[in-house]
Design a protein around this motif. Structure first.
Motif, PDB file in Angstrom:
ATOM      1  N   HIS A 108       0.843  -1.210   0.000  1.00 29.71           N
ATOM      2  CA  HIS A 108       0.000   0.000   0.000  1.00 29.71           C
ATOM      3  C   HIS A 108       0.874   1.255   0.000  1.00 29.71           C
ATOM      4  O   HIS A 108       0.626   2.204  -0.756  1.00 29.71           O
ATOM      5  CB  HIS A 108      -0.904  -0.035   1.242  1.00 29.71           C
ATOM      6  N   LEU A 143     -10.521  -4.711  -2.909  1.00 27.13           N
ATOM      7  CA  LEU A 143     -10.278  -3.303  -3.224  1.00 27.13           C
ATOM      8  C   LEU A 143      -8.876  -2.871  -2.809  1.00 27.13           C
ATOM      9  O   LEU A 143      -8.249  -2.054  -3.503  1.00 27.13           O
ATOM     10  CB  LEU A 143     -11.333  -2.417  -2.569  1.00 27.13           C
ATOM     11  N   GLU A 144      -8.360  -3.398  -1.697  1.00 22.91           N
ATOM     12  CA  GLU A 144      -6.984  -3.077  -1.294  1.00 22.91           C
ATOM     13  C   GLU A 144      -5.993  -3.580  -2.341  1.00 22.91           C
ATOM     14  O   GLU A 144      -5.073  -2.858  -2.739  1.00 22.91           O
ATOM     15  CB  GLU A 144      -6.677  -3.697   0.071  1.00 22.91           C
ATOM     16  N   TYR A 201     -13.028  -5.784   1.155  1.00 23.70           N
ATOM     17  CA  TYR A 201     -11.912  -4.866   1.418  1.00 23.70           C
ATOM     18  C   TYR A 201     -10.612  -5.449   0.897  1.00 23.70           C
ATOM     19  O   TYR A 201      -9.740  -4.718   0.422  1.00 23.70           O
ATOM     20  CB  TYR A 201     -11.836  -4.490   2.906  1.00 23.70           C
ATOM     21  N   THR A 253     -15.042   3.596  -4.006  1.00 27.05           N
ATOM     22  CA  THR A 253     -14.954   3.099  -5.391  1.00 27.05           C
ATOM     23  C   THR A 253     -14.935   4.244  -6.403  1.00 27.05           C
ATOM     24  O   THR A 253     -14.287   4.144  -7.440  1.00 27.05           O
ATOM     25  CB  THR A 253     -16.102   2.127  -5.696  1.00 27.05           C
ATOM     26  N   MET A 299     -11.354   5.354  -6.522  1.00 27.12           N
ATOM     27  CA  MET A 299     -10.537   4.379  -7.248  1.00 27.12           C
ATOM     28  C   MET A 299     -10.768   4.492  -8.752  1.00 27.12           C
ATOM     29  O   MET A 299      -9.828   4.462  -9.546  1.00 27.12           O
ATOM     30  CB  MET A 299     -10.855   2.961  -6.762  1.00 27.12           C
ATOM     31  N   THR A 325      -7.445   1.175   1.052  1.00 30.45           N
ATOM     32  CA  THR A 325      -7.578   1.520  -0.360  1.00 30.45           C
ATOM     33  C   THR A 325      -6.744   2.787  -0.601  1.00 30.45           C
ATOM     34  O   THR A 325      -6.272   3.413   0.353  1.00 30.45           O
ATOM     35  CB  THR A 325      -9.061   1.768  -0.682  1.00 30.45           C
ATOM     36  N   GLY A 368      -6.248  -1.495  -5.481  1.00 29.89           N
ATOM     37  CA  GLY A 368      -5.659  -0.177  -5.258  1.00 29.89           C
ATOM     38  C   GLY A 368      -4.153  -0.201  -5.366  1.00 29.89           C
ATOM     39  O   GLY A 368      -3.533   0.696  -5.958  1.00 29.89           O
TER      40      GLY A 368
END
Length: 426
Positions: free
Chosen positions: A2, A135-136, A132, A169, A172, A305, A139
């Motif tokens: 991340h 999406l993580e 999650y 979202t 993103m 994210t 991302g």
């Protein structure tokens, strides 16, 4: 990983702050992966050393129950070891789920566990799922410059506040992640050039479509590691649908001296810190004379994210369902983080809302924060909310300027008022 993705954005911002950056930034997946893997290996080694220092016997074996007090462990070489104990704790966690009903899913797909160990870049990636974890991962992949698509069957971030989920979202999508909404994959096949062809169905239209990718990443949920434990030999009851172990407030299973903590237990948040806390409290009850039970309410968490989402307490939907719309007041604000100003970053999804009881003193039921360093912000406010903080107490707290978290203590516009919640000035 991340952080690696966030650094890409900071590098792009740097010239606005006076830094001379020669040429476009390029990301080296191999170098990042090696650093991540070395870090994980060092953590594992550190845990082994700590166990040894505390005179805890460690067996690197796969165990299953023989009876209520005995497990049989088997090494990779097939050697068996019998272990008996007065108390047994099951903390086996879970593993990412594969959709075994989809042709080619197991053969050609990977999971969130695998992505951390890829030595080469996954390239153009389809992430299937909208949890999650999904999406993580998406991302991170977008953030390091990869062509990334997320396939969403129904709604993203199920179980989280849905207004916040939509903002996550939206952010993103505006920063390059593609979304296929209302779609489900039906088969995966490998093309002669090595790429993977994914065929999917659009549930709204019923039409079939297809696309090619280098990597398919399944992030459709996790299954508890219970199937190979021979729980029936110990008499431990499980939920037939989830296959998770049924536990009481003491973390005890249907067999009083056998306990289950973490993701393997039914009705528990699938979060590492809650399992750690539950384990500590269990040990203190068993051997330290404590009576303290794990409190699973108001557990804070953060979705990492690209624009982080931190929350603690009830979502707006949960608060309304529990107390009724007429008893809920929601204070909210769209704000601009200071670090977004010089590079003129879009801040349209940076948003905070505080869900309260309407009746004075307006107890805070939930806090939702979307913005930089959400985990750090949420961790601090979580203590106040666990202690029963009221909105009056929050707004009487002096803010630290210029931080994002000070926007929480400045919240004053309610949704019900219909006024513009956009923060202007300091």
């Amino acid at each position: 990983m991340h952080q690696a993705a966030l650094l890409g954005g900071l590098i792009r911002d740097a010239p606005r702050y006076g830094w001379e950056v020669a040429g476009p930034a390029r990301h080296d997946w191999k170098k990042m992966a090696e650093a991540v893997q070395n870090h994980v290996k060092s953590l594992n080694w550190g845990h082994r050393v700590q166990l040894q220092d505390r005179k805890v016997k460690y067996f690197n074996i796969k165990a299953s129950f023989v009876n209520k007090h005995t497990v049989c462990g088997v090494t990779k070489a097939g050697k068996e070891t019998l272990l008996s104990a007065n108390h047994i704790v099951i903390a086996t966690g879970g593993r990412p789920r594969y959709p075994t009903h989809i042709e080619g899913a197991l053969e050609y797909g990977i999971t969130s566990d695998d992505i951390f160990w890829l030595k080469e870049s996954p390239g153009k990636t389809l992430v299937v799922g909208a949890s999650y974890v999904a999406l993580e991962c998406a991302g991170v992949l977008t953030g390091v410059g990869l062509d990334t698509t997320v396939m969403v069957r129904s709604i993203p971030l199920r179980g989280f506040d849905q207004q916040m989920s939509s903002l996550v979202t939206e952010h993103m999508e505006s920063h390059g992640t593609k979304f296929l909404r209302g779609c489900v994959p039906s088969r995966i096949s490998r093309l002669p050039d090595g790429q993977l062809q994914v065929t999917w169905e659009d549930r709204a239209s019923g039409k079939e479509d297809a696309g090619t990718f280098d990597t398919i990443l399944w992030a459709i949920g996790r299954d508890p590691e219970t199937r190979n434990l021979n729980l029936e030999k110990a008499g431990v009851a499980i939920d037939p649908k989830s296959q998770k172990i049924l536990v009481d407030a003491q973390e005890a299973t249907s067999v009083p001296h056998i306990y289950a903590i973490g993701d393997v237990a039914e009705g528990r948040p699938e979060l590492t810190p809650t399992a750690i806390m539950a384990g500590k409290l269990l040990a203190q009850r068993l051997f330290g004379g404590s009576l303290a039970l794990m409190d699973y309410s108001n557990v804070p968490t953060t979705v990492f994210t690209p624009l982080e989402y931190g929350c603690v307490g009830l979502s707006e939907e949960e608060a309304v369902a529990r107390h009724g719309q007429e008893h809920i007041e929601v204070y909210h604000a769209y704000y601009k983080p200071l670090e977004f100003t010089v590079p003129e970053r879009d801040s349209s999804q940076c948003y905070i809302k505080m869900v309260c009881l309407r009746e004075a003193p307006q107890q805070v039921l939930g806090l939702h924060f979307l913005g930089p360093n959400a985990g750090e912000v949420t961790q601090g406010f979580a203590l106040g909310i666990r202690c029963g903080a009221s909105r009056a107490q929050v707004v009487q707290t002096v803010g630290i300027h210029p931080t994002c978290s000070e926007e929480v203590v400045k919240l004053h516009i309610s949704k019900r008022s219909g006024l513009d919640p956009t923060v202007t000035g300091c």
